[in-house]
Design a protein around this motif. Structure first.
Motif, PDB file in Angstrom:
ATOM      1  N   ALA A  80    -112.193  34.819  -0.418  1.00 24.48           N
ATOM      2  CA  ALA A  80    -113.076  34.155  -1.386  1.00 24.48           C
ATOM      3  C   ALA A  80    -114.482  34.730  -1.347  1.00 24.48           C
ATOM      4  CB  ALA A  80    -113.104  32.649  -1.104  1.00 24.48           C
ATOM      5  N   GLU A  81    -114.982  35.028  -0.148  1.00 24.77           N
ATOM      6  CA  GLU A  81    -116.336  35.564  -0.019  1.00 24.77           C
ATOM      7  C   GLU A  81    -116.431  36.979  -0.588  1.00 24.77           C
ATOM      8  OE1 GLU A  81    -119.503  34.421   1.316  1.00 24.77           O
ATOM      9  OE2 GLU A  81    -118.414  32.693   0.528  1.00 24.77           O
ATOM     10  N   LEU A  82    -115.435  37.806  -0.336  1.00 27.42           N
ATOM     11  CA  LEU A  82    -115.469  39.161  -0.883  1.00 27.42           C
ATOM     12  C   LEU A  82    -115.333  39.128  -2.400  1.00 27.42           C
ATOM     13  CD1 LEU A  82    -113.347  41.042   1.820  1.00 27.42           C
ATOM     14  CD2 LEU A  82    -115.829  41.074   1.528  1.00 27.42           C
ATOM     15  N   ASP A  83    -114.540  38.164  -2.907  1.00 29.86           N
ATOM     16  CA  ASP A  83    -114.453  37.988  -4.362  1.00 29.86           C
ATOM     17  C   ASP A  83    -115.803  37.543  -4.927  1.00 29.86           C
ATOM     18  OD1 ASP A  83    -111.790  38.689  -4.527  1.00 29.86           O
ATOM     19  OD2 ASP A  83    -111.053  36.625  -4.392  1.00 29.86           O
ATOM     20  N   ARG A  84    -116.425  36.580  -4.262  1.00 31.41           N
ATOM     21  CA  ARG A  84    -117.713  36.043  -4.745  1.00 31.41           C
ATOM     22  C   ARG A  84    -118.762  37.137  -4.844  1.00 31.41           C
ATOM     23  NH1 ARG A  84    -122.267  34.950  -2.344  1.00 31.41           N
ATOM     24  NH2 ARG A  84    -121.400  35.264  -0.253  1.00 31.41           N
ATOM     25  N   LEU A  85    -118.724  38.071  -3.893  1.00 29.52           N
ATOM     26  CA  LEU A  85    -119.723  39.135  -3.870  1.00 29.52           C
ATOM     27  C   LEU A  85    -119.515  40.158  -4.985  1.00 29.52           C
ATOM     28  CD1 LEU A  85    -122.093  39.560  -1.899  1.00 29.52           C
ATOM     29  CD2 LEU A  85    -120.670  41.202  -0.668  1.00 29.52           C
ATOM     30  N   GLY A  86    -118.334  40.162  -5.588  1.00 29.53           N
ATOM     31  CA  GLY A  86    -118.051  41.146  -6.635  1.00 29.53           C
ATOM     32  C   GLY A  86    -117.815  42.532  -6.097  1.00 29.53           C
ATOM     33  N   LEU A  87    -117.352  42.619  -4.838  1.00 29.09           N
ATOM     34  CA  LEU A  87    -117.176  43.917  -4.206  1.00 29.09           C
ATOM     35  C   LEU A  87    -116.092  44.748  -4.884  1.00 29.09           C
ATOM     36  CD1 LEU A  87    -117.962  45.785  -1.867  1.00 29.09           C
ATOM     37  CD2 LEU A  87    -116.315  44.576  -0.421  1.00 29.09           C
ATOM     38  N   ALA A  88    -115.130  44.087  -5.505  1.00 33.55           N
ATOM     39  CA  ALA A  88    -114.026  44.827  -6.130  1.00 33.55           C
ATOM     40  C   ALA A  88    -114.521  45.828  -7.176  1.00 33.55           C
ATOM     41  CB  ALA A  88    -113.041  43.840  -6.759  1.00 33.55           C
ATOM     42  N   ALA A  89    -115.636  45.506  -7.821  1.00 30.96           N
ATOM     43  CA  ALA A  89    -116.165  46.397  -8.866  1.00 30.96           C
ATOM     44  C   ALA A  89    -116.643  47.722  -8.299  1.00 30.96           C
ATOM     45  CB  ALA A  89    -117.310  45.694  -9.601  1.00 30.96           C
ATOM     46  N   GLN A  90    -116.917  47.773  -6.980  1.00 31.00           N
ATOM     47  CA  GLN A  90    -117.404  49.004  -6.361  1.00 31.00           C
ATOM     48  C   GLN A  90    -116.274  49.873  -5.823  1.00 31.00           C
ATOM     49  OE1 GLN A  90    -120.867  48.476  -3.694  1.00 31.00           O
ATOM     50  NE2 GLN A  90    -120.746  46.288  -4.165  1.00 31.00           N
ATOM     51  N   LEU A  91    -115.047  49.347  -5.828  1.00 34.27           N
ATOM     52  CA  LEU A  91    -113.932  50.073  -5.243  1.00 34.27           C
ATOM     53  C   LEU A  91    -113.177  50.869  -6.298  1.00 34.27           C
ATOM     54  CD1 LEU A  91    -112.534  47.255  -2.903  1.00 34.27           C
ATOM     55  CD2 LEU A  91    -114.156  49.081  -2.333  1.00 34.27           C
ATOM     56  N   ARG A  92    -112.572  51.948  -5.846  1.00 35.21           N
ATOM     57  CA  ARG A  92    -111.701  52.743  -6.709  1.00 35.21           C
ATOM     58  C   ARG A  92    -110.436  53.106  -5.930  1.00 35.21           C
ATOM     59  NH1 ARG A  92    -115.731  56.169  -4.916  1.00 35.21           N
ATOM     60  NH2 ARG A  92    -114.983  58.058  -3.840  1.00 35.21           N
ATOM     61  N   SER A  93    -109.417  53.439  -6.611  1.00 40.04           N
ATOM     62  CA  SER A  93    -108.143  53.733  -5.973  1.00 40.04           C
ATOM     63  C   SER A  93    -108.281  54.895  -4.981  1.00 40.04           C
ATOM     64  CB  SER A  93    -107.096  54.082  -7.035  1.00 40.04           C
ATOM     65  OG  SER A  93    -105.864  54.383  -6.431  1.00 40.04           O
ATOM     66  N   GLY A  94    -107.744  54.690  -3.807  1.00 42.36           N
ATOM     67  CA  GLY A  94    -107.774  55.728  -2.778  1.00 42.36           C
ATOM     68  C   GLY A  94    -109.077  55.825  -2.013  1.00 42.36           C
ATOM     69  N   VAL A 249    -127.600  51.427   6.095  1.00 37.95           N
ATOM     70  CA  VAL A 249    -127.105  50.745   4.898  1.00 37.95           C
ATOM     71  C   VAL A 249    -127.289  51.620   3.661  1.00 37.95           C
ATOM     72  CG1 VAL A 249    -127.526  48.798   3.339  1.00 37.95           C
ATOM     73  CG2 VAL A 249    -127.416  48.417   5.811  1.00 37.95           C
ATOM     74  N   GLU A 250    -128.459  52.207   3.522  1.00 40.66           N
ATOM     75  CA  GLU A 250    -128.787  52.930   2.294  1.00 40.66           C
ATOM     76  C   GLU A 250    -128.182  54.335   2.230  1.00 40.66           C
ATOM     77  OE1 GLU A 250    -133.009  52.724   2.392  1.00 40.66           O
ATOM     78  OE2 GLU A 250    -133.045  50.535   2.148  1.00 40.66           O
ATOM     79  N   ARG A 251    -128.062  55.000   3.385  1.00 38.88           N
ATOM     80  CA  ARG A 251    -127.537  56.368   3.376  1.00 38.88           C
ATOM     81  C   ARG A 251    -126.113  56.457   3.910  1.00 38.88           C
ATOM     82  NH1 ARG A 251    -132.815  59.888   5.461  1.00 38.88           N
ATOM     83  NH2 ARG A 251    -134.353  58.824   4.134  1.00 38.88           N
ATOM     84  N   GLY A 252    -125.645  55.388   4.549  1.00 41.66           N
ATOM     85  CA  GLY A 252    -124.304  55.393   5.128  1.00 41.66           C
ATOM     86  C   GLY A 252    -123.267  54.718   4.258  1.00 41.66           C
ATOM     87  N   LYS A 253    -123.631  54.457   3.013  1.00 40.77           N
ATOM     88  CA  LYS A 253    -122.686  53.897   2.027  1.00 40.77           C
ATOM     89  C   LYS A 253    -122.103  52.550   2.450  1.00 40.77           C
ATOM     90  CE  LYS A 253    -120.859  57.846   2.563  1.00 40.77           C
ATOM     91  NZ  LYS A 253    -119.991  59.056   2.617  1.00 40.77           N
ATOM     92  N   VAL A 254    -122.942  51.686   3.004  1.00 39.69           N
ATOM     93  CA  VAL A 254    -122.483  50.348   3.368  1.00 39.69           C
ATOM     94  C   VAL A 254    -122.280  49.533   2.091  1.00 39.69           C
ATOM     95  CG1 VAL A 254    -123.120  48.184   4.512  1.00 39.69           C
ATOM     96  CG2 VAL A 254    -123.540  50.387   5.646  1.00 39.69           C
ATOM     97  N   LEU A 255    -121.095  49.001   1.933  1.00 36.91           N
ATOM     98  CA  LEU A 255    -120.728  48.254   0.730  1.00 36.91           C
ATOM     99  C   LEU A 255    -121.113  46.783   0.809  1.00 36.91           C
ATOM    100  CD1 LEU A 255    -117.130  49.710   0.288  1.00 36.91           C
ATOM    101  CD2 LEU A 255    -119.185  50.389  -0.966  1.00 36.91           C
ATOM    102  N   ALA A 256    -120.993  46.218   2.009  1.00 41.94           N
ATOM    103  CA  ALA A 256    -121.265  44.794   2.190  1.00 41.94           C
ATOM    104  C   ALA A 256    -121.229  44.461   3.668  1.00 41.94           C
ATOM    105  CB  ALA A 256    -120.237  43.940   1.440  1.00 41.94           C
ATOM    106  N   GLY A 257    -121.680  43.256   3.983  1.00 40.52           N
ATOM    107  CA  GLY A 257    -121.572  42.721   5.334  1.00 40.52           C
ATOM    108  C   GLY A 257    -120.778  41.435   5.307  1.00 40.52           C
ATOM    109  N   LEU A 258    -119.996  41.201   6.343  1.00 45.66           N
ATOM    110  CA  LEU A 258    -119.245  39.963   6.475  1.00 45.66           C
ATOM    111  C   LEU A 258    -119.714  39.293   7.763  1.00 45.66           C
ATOM    112  CD1 LEU A 258    -117.068  38.623   4.713  1.00 45.66           C
ATOM    113  CD2 LEU A 258    -115.349  39.602   6.247  1.00 45.66           C
ATOM    114  N   ALA A 259    -120.529  38.244   7.592  1.00 44.57           N
ATOM    115  CA  ALA A 259    -121.154  37.573   8.736  1.00 44.57           C
ATOM    116  C   ALA A 259    -120.315  36.387   9.185  1.00 44.57           C
ATOM    117  CB  ALA A 259    -122.558  37.103   8.355  1.00 44.57           C
ATOM    118  N   ILE A 260    -120.182  36.246  10.501  1.00 47.96           N
ATOM    119  CA  ILE A 260    -119.403  35.159  11.099  1.00 47.96           C
ATOM    120  C   ILE A 260    -120.349  34.260  11.885  1.00 47.96           C
ATOM    121  CG2 ILE A 260    -117.515  34.585  12.672  1.00 47.96           C
ATOM    122  CD1 ILE A 260    -116.567  37.549  12.220  1.00 47.96           C
TER     123      ILE A 260
END
Length: 467
Positions: A80-94, A249-260
């Protein structure tokens, strides 16, 4: 007794060596001491005659009353959290996505990581896990993979490959010229998902402490990143950690963080996905403030003796949490105001720490059995990498033959001449504080505390066999 110090596999604990049993690859000198390249390779503890016959106070089991609401389905929250962030829009196949995994004993870390891996794969990515733990695991790829396995994180349990290396690439430099490094496999990926628990750090106080930013700068920086952050002691942690994390984060292509976030019972209380801009920023700072409200603590401001059954890297980065024991012996950094504890006794190491005894220097007294189980290579690599912040945590305290001797000597030397009046608490470790064993001298405070319940008297259980 003789304790052998091994300089080979950092993931294997050293063996207790009898005087007539030299280690493989180590020669016996004419004087009977073990030599390696001409140097002695053993510690001899001639402590067999040191005992304390001080009587032990009676103990009572006490329970802290906590109100907690752990997550019922961590995998569903991750999705749910990854969906909420809209991360899917940044992904591509492979797309190859590196997922970080640290060395800490985080509740539900296997299902949380597996859920993130599954979500990435469901959206067309090809995830793999990288150990992101600085110099831990003896600063070897094999040692770091073994640490993950000890936490239950294997390719089978998380559902994707684990790619471990100690090689790094330099991503750039922060304003003061400090270089920033990143795990080579993570840097070569098409994106990175950073997963970590957010909690108070054991060595400094700042808006950003342990969490996603530290995982970026230190965990993914491997040994080089850890050494750079720690070489200027608390300054590096307070002033350099966040700028270094921002470069990652900016140069290492970090897509998101998942905090616990975890509650006082070491249960998963929340999982929050953060966009890259919030890693090391206001979003992470707000989660740290929330975490500090939930952490477990001892319910007493002053103790004569604290007995800790075990310490280890799976309990805390410093073996035992400095926020719990009230000790932070780092030059220039004020210790916690409470609790004040006169003598701390540590009885053993956790199996999961693989001999890494980082944090034993925070204790005053320990046992011969613990000393015999120390992997000095792994411990010293970890401690020395932390520089001034780590030096105080790697020293071997006064070591006594048995657990009974250690506890009795702590009572004898704690400054309270009447053993029956000693304010003593025994805990399994600093991560599990819901049930405590307390001496009779503390019962009036327990009775007056609204969140403490007395469960009844208990007997002392200690290993009296010589270590």
């Amino acid at each position: 007794m003789c304790i052998g110090i091994t300089d080979n596999d950092p993931c294997v604990s050293p063996t207790t060596i009898a005087p007539d049993e030299p280690m493989a690859g180590v020669v016996q000198s004419g004087e009977g001491s073990l030599l390696h390249n001409g140097w002695p390779m053993q510690i001899t503890l001639n402590i067999e005659g040191i005992h304390a016959d001080t009587p032990l106070p009676s103990l009572w089991r006490v329970r802290q009353r906590w109100q907690t609401t752990p997550l019922a389905d961590v995998a569903a929250v991750v999705r749910a959290e990854l969906d909420r962030l809209g991360l899917a829009a940044q992904l591509r196949s492979g797309m190859r996505v590196a997922v970080t995994a640290g060395s800490r004993g985080i509740a539900n870390i296997v299902p949380i990581t597996a859920a993130a891996v599954r979500w990435l794969r469901d959206h067309g990515a090809e995830p793999f896990v990288v150990p992101a733990m600085g110099s831990h695991g003896g600063a070897t790829a094999e040692g770091q993979t073994a640490l993950l396995a000890a936490l239950g994180m294997t390719e089978q349990s998380i559902g994707c490959p684990i790619r471990a290396t100690m090689e790094v690439v330099e991503l750039g430099r922060i304003a003061d010229g400090t270089p920033v490094y990143m795990d080579r496999f993570a840097a070569e990926a098409d994106g990175v998902l950073v997963i970590n628990r957010i909690k108070p750090h054991t060595s400094f106080r700042a808006p950003i402490e342990s969490g996603l930013a530290k995982m970026c700068a230190v965990g993914l920086g491997k040994r080089q990143g850890a050494e750079i952050v720690h070489r200027t002691a608390v300054y590096g942690l307070k002033e350099q950690l966040v700028p270094m994390a921002r470069v990652v984060v900016e140069r290492g292509k970090v897509l998101a963080g998942l905090a616990i976030l975890e509650d006082a019972r070491d249960q998963t209380a929340a999982i929050v996905a953060l966009p890259p801009a919030e890693i090391g920023g206001a979003g992470e700072a707000a989660l740290l403030a929330r975490s500090k409200e939930m952490v477990a603590r001892l319910p007493f401001d002053r103790l004569d003796v604290l007995v800790v059954d075990r310490i280890g890297k799976n309990i805390s980065g410093t073996g035992m949490d400095t926020n719990v024991i009230g000790r932070l012996p780092i030059p220039g950094e004020p210790p916690p105001e409470r609790p004040v504890i006169h003598v701390i006794v540590v009885l053993d190491l956790t199996p999961e720490t693989h001999g890494n005894a980082n944090g034993i220097g925070l204790a005053d007294i320990t046992t011969a059995r613990l000393a015999a189980n120390i992997d000095f290579h792994a411990t010293y690599v970890n401690v020395l990498t932390a520089g001034l912040v780590g030096l105080c945590k790697g020293s071997l305290p006064i070591t006594l033959p048995t657990e009974r001797d250690a506890v009795a000597m702590a009572i004898k030397t704690c400054g309270q001449p009447d053993p029956a009046a000693v304010r003593l608490v025994r805990i399994p470790d600093t991560l599990h504080l819901e049930e405590l064993l307390v001496s009779a001298a503390l019962l009036p405070e327990v009775a007056a505390h609204p969140d403490l319940d007395v469960l009844g008297p208990v007997e002392w259980v200690l290993d009296s066999a010589e270590g």
